[in-house]
Every structure is written in C-alpha cells, then in structure tokens.
Design a protein around this motif. Structure first.
Motif, PDB file in Angstrom:
ATOM      1  N   TYR A  31      30.177  -5.689 -14.702  1.00 26.85           N
ATOM      2  CA  TYR A  31      31.505  -5.087 -14.607  1.00 26.85           C
ATOM      3  C   TYR A  31      31.554  -4.139 -13.408  1.00 26.85           C
ATOM      4  CZ  TYR A  31      35.618  -2.361 -16.045  1.00 26.85           C
ATOM      5  OH  TYR A  31      36.841  -1.733 -16.091  1.00 26.85           O
ATOM      6  N   ARG A  32      30.534  -3.327 -13.297  1.00 32.12           N
ATOM      7  CA  ARG A  32      30.468  -2.368 -12.192  1.00 32.12           C
ATOM      8  C   ARG A  32      30.442  -3.086 -10.842  1.00 32.12           C
ATOM      9  NH1 ARG A  32      25.881   2.298 -11.225  1.00 32.12           N
ATOM     10  NH2 ARG A  32      26.907   3.172  -9.407  1.00 32.12           N
ATOM     11  N   LYS A  33      29.661  -4.123 -10.747  1.00 36.02           N
ATOM     12  CA  LYS A  33      29.572  -4.889  -9.499  1.00 36.02           C
ATOM     13  C   LYS A  33      30.929  -5.502  -9.142  1.00 36.02           C
ATOM     14  CE  LYS A  33      26.900  -8.598  -7.392  1.00 36.02           C
ATOM     15  NZ  LYS A  33      25.862  -9.602  -7.593  1.00 36.02           N
ATOM     16  N   GLN A  34      31.654  -5.951 -10.148  1.00 31.25           N
ATOM     17  CA  GLN A  34      32.933  -6.606  -9.917  1.00 31.25           C
ATOM     18  C   GLN A  34      34.051  -5.622  -9.551  1.00 31.25           C
ATOM     19  OE1 GLN A  34      33.948  -9.492 -12.885  1.00 31.25           O
ATOM     20  NE2 GLN A  34      36.078  -9.577 -12.281  1.00 31.25           N
ATOM     21  N   TYR A  35      34.053  -4.437 -10.155  1.00 37.13           N
ATOM     22  CA  TYR A  35      35.206  -3.559 -10.013  1.00 37.13           C
ATOM     23  C   TYR A  35      34.963  -2.245  -9.261  1.00 37.13           C
ATOM     24  CZ  TYR A  35      37.476  -6.645 -13.332  1.00 37.13           C
ATOM     25  OH  TYR A  35      38.022  -7.738 -13.941  1.00 37.13           O
ATOM     26  N   GLU A  36      33.738  -1.869  -9.043  1.00 39.54           N
ATOM     27  CA  GLU A  36      33.476  -0.558  -8.456  1.00 39.54           C
ATOM     28  C   GLU A  36      34.140  -0.376  -7.096  1.00 39.54           C
ATOM     29  OE1 GLU A  36      29.803   2.414  -7.273  1.00 39.54           O
ATOM     30  OE2 GLU A  36      29.361   0.579  -8.374  1.00 39.54           O
ATOM     31  N   GLU A  37      34.016  -1.340  -6.225  1.00 37.00           N
ATOM     32  CA  GLU A  37      34.573  -1.179  -4.877  1.00 37.00           C
ATOM     33  C   GLU A  37      36.097  -1.096  -4.905  1.00 37.00           C
ATOM     34  OE1 GLU A  37      34.468   0.012  -1.269  1.00 37.00           O
ATOM     35  OE2 GLU A  37      32.630  -0.328  -2.403  1.00 37.00           O
ATOM     36  N   LEU A  38      36.744  -1.839  -5.808  1.00 36.68           N
ATOM     37  CA  LEU A  38      38.202  -1.750  -5.939  1.00 36.68           C
ATOM     38  C   LEU A  38      38.631  -0.326  -6.277  1.00 36.68           C
ATOM     39  CD1 LEU A  38      39.070  -4.960  -7.982  1.00 36.68           C
ATOM     40  CD2 LEU A  38      39.852  -4.407  -5.682  1.00 36.68           C
ATOM     41  N   PHE A  39      37.936   0.280  -7.226  1.00 34.65           N
ATOM     42  CA  PHE A  39      38.288   1.635  -7.633  1.00 34.65           C
ATOM     43  C   PHE A  39      37.916   2.650  -6.564  1.00 34.65           C
ATOM     44  CE2 PHE A  39      39.001  -0.294 -11.676  1.00 34.65           C
ATOM     45  CZ  PHE A  39      40.013   0.477 -12.224  1.00 34.65           C
ATOM     46  N   ARG A  40      36.815   2.442  -5.906  1.00 34.28           N
ATOM     47  CA  ARG A  40      36.422   3.360  -4.834  1.00 34.28           C
ATOM     48  C   ARG A  40      37.496   3.379  -3.740  1.00 34.28           C
ATOM     49  NH1 ARG A  40      31.783   5.590  -4.617  1.00 34.28           N
ATOM     50  NH2 ARG A  40      30.667   4.000  -5.775  1.00 34.28           N
ATOM     51  N   GLU A  41      37.969   2.200  -3.365  1.00 30.90           N
ATOM     52  CA  GLU A  41      39.010   2.092  -2.344  1.00 30.90           C
ATOM     53  C   GLU A  41      40.317   2.720  -2.821  1.00 30.90           C
ATOM     54  OE1 GLU A  41      40.717   1.405   1.231  1.00 30.90           O
ATOM     55  OE2 GLU A  41      38.612   1.077   0.746  1.00 30.90           O
ATOM     56  N   ALA A  42      40.711   2.444  -4.053  1.00 32.18           N
ATOM     57  CA  ALA A  42      41.960   2.995  -4.591  1.00 32.18           C
ATOM     58  C   ALA A  42      41.900   4.514  -4.659  1.00 32.18           C
ATOM     59  CB  ALA A  42      42.240   2.412  -5.971  1.00 32.18           C
ATOM     60  N   LEU A  43      40.763   5.043  -5.051  1.00 26.01           N
ATOM     61  CA  LEU A  43      40.629   6.497  -5.171  1.00 26.01           C
ATOM     62  C   LEU A  43      40.526   7.171  -3.807  1.00 26.01           C
ATOM     63  CD1 LEU A  43      38.342   6.531  -8.282  1.00 26.01           C
ATOM     64  CD2 LEU A  43      40.654   7.475  -8.136  1.00 26.01           C
ATOM     65  N   ARG A  44      40.087   6.446  -2.817  1.00 31.98           N
ATOM     66  CA  ARG A  44      40.034   6.983  -1.457  1.00 31.98           C
ATOM     67  C   ARG A  44      41.443   7.225  -0.934  1.00 31.98           C
ATOM     68  NH1 ARG A  44      37.006   2.889   1.254  1.00 31.98           N
ATOM     69  NH2 ARG A  44      35.276   3.644   0.007  1.00 31.98           N
ATOM     70  N   ASN A  45      42.387   6.413  -1.400  1.00 29.12           N
ATOM     71  CA  ASN A  45      43.754   6.470  -0.881  1.00 29.12           C
ATOM     72  C   ASN A  45      44.770   7.093  -1.830  1.00 29.12           C
ATOM     73  OD1 ASN A  45      42.926   5.073   1.451  1.00 29.12           O
ATOM     74  ND2 ASN A  45      43.065   3.134   0.349  1.00 29.12           N
ATOM     75  N   ALA A  46      44.328   7.661  -2.963  1.00 32.03           N
ATOM     76  CA  ALA A  46      45.290   8.182  -3.938  1.00 32.03           C
ATOM     77  C   ALA A  46      44.751   9.429  -4.628  1.00 32.03           C
ATOM     78  CB  ALA A  46      45.605   7.111  -4.978  1.00 32.03           C
ATOM     79  N   ASP A  47      45.671  10.172  -5.172  1.00 29.43           N
ATOM     80  CA  ASP A  47      45.349  11.326  -5.993  1.00 29.43           C
ATOM     81  C   ASP A  47      44.955  10.838  -7.388  1.00 29.43           C
ATOM     82  OD1 ASP A  47      45.527  14.177  -6.890  1.00 29.43           O
ATOM     83  OD2 ASP A  47      47.213  13.354  -8.047  1.00 29.43           O
ATOM     84  N   ALA A  48      43.913  11.419  -7.979  1.00 27.09           N
ATOM     85  CA  ALA A  48      43.403  10.972  -9.281  1.00 27.09           C
ATOM     86  C   ALA A  48      44.472  11.052 -10.366  1.00 27.09           C
ATOM     87  CB  ALA A  48      42.173  11.794  -9.678  1.00 27.09           C
TER      88      ALA A  48
END
Length: 143
Positions: A31-48
């Motif tokens: 799960y982490r391998k599949q979704y971690e980068e998506l969330f990392r990118e989204a959090l880089r560009n947005a407020d939590a």
C-alpha cells in the motif's frame, strides 16, 4: 481532487481482506509503495487542513451517491482504510500533521465515530494468535 488520493481510501476490498495477522505487514508495505508518492506530491502542494477537508468532502459525496442501505458499510470500510492503512503510512512518511488534520476533520464531522492515529506496528501487535478462538500466545511480537 486527485482521484489517486481518493483511490487510496475507496479501493478498500483488496486491502481490508489482507488485514490479518499473517498478511498485514506485507499488505501495508505494498500500500505504501503504491500510494506514498501520490500523497507526498499532494502534500507538497497543499495545506494539510484544507486537503483533509477536501478529502472528507469527496468521500461524503461518494457516500451520498451510494444506495442508502449500502452507505453505512461503505463509510465504515473507508474509515477502516484511513485508520489501518492511510494514517500509518502518513506517520511513516513523517506527515503526522496531515494524519492529525484528517483525524480532526473526521472527528468534527462525526464526533461519536472518532478514531486515533497509530502506527502500523502497533496495529500489527494487536493481532492475537488463536486456535478455534482460544488464544495460544502472543507470537513473535511480544514485548
């Protein structure tokens, strides 16, 4: 809203089926391998806080679109995904702020249905080793 982020919660069947004593660790790593980068990118560009509110808003739209007799089960399963996979992954990523923002946003919307953020290791330690319903030991993870 990024559909990839929502799929980390909405595509629940294969992950929930693997939430067992023997399969959870491997499932979590996949799960982490599949979704971690998506969330990392989204959090880089947005407020939590805003991303948490937007995510829950999109989930609620999905619940409302579901047939009324299926809504509670879907909501429960998506909450399980947040609790058992997404939040632990966020902790592993060092994104405790987003995990807390998501938890707090959920708690504001559903105060009687709150959850806590815990690591995947803590969840894994909660599995009991049983034979025919009788606990036979705590297994390898005993402290």
């Amino acid at each position: 809203m990024n559909e990839g982020l929502l799929s980390a919660i909405r595509e629940r069947r294969p992950w929930l089926e693997r939430f067992t004593r023997t399969e959870y660790e491997q499932a979590f790593q996949e799960y982490r391998k599949q979704y971690e980068e998506l969330f990392r990118e989204a959090l880089r560009n947005a407020d939590a806080d805003s991303l948490a509110a937007e995510t829950l808003g999109e989930l609620e739209k999905g619940w409302k679109a579901e047939k009324f007799w299926k809504r509670p089960a879907r909501r429960f399963e998506e909450k399980q995904m947040i609790f058992m996979y997404l939040s632990p992954m966020l902790l592993e990523m060092g994104e405790e702020a987003f995990a807390a923002a998501l938890r707090d946003a959920w708690r504001r919307r559903s105060p009687k249905d709150a959850y806590e953020v815990v690591t995947w290791r803590k969840l894994k330690k909660g599995f009991r080793l049983t034979v025919m319903g009788i606990e036979v030991g705590r297994g390898d993870d005993e402290d």
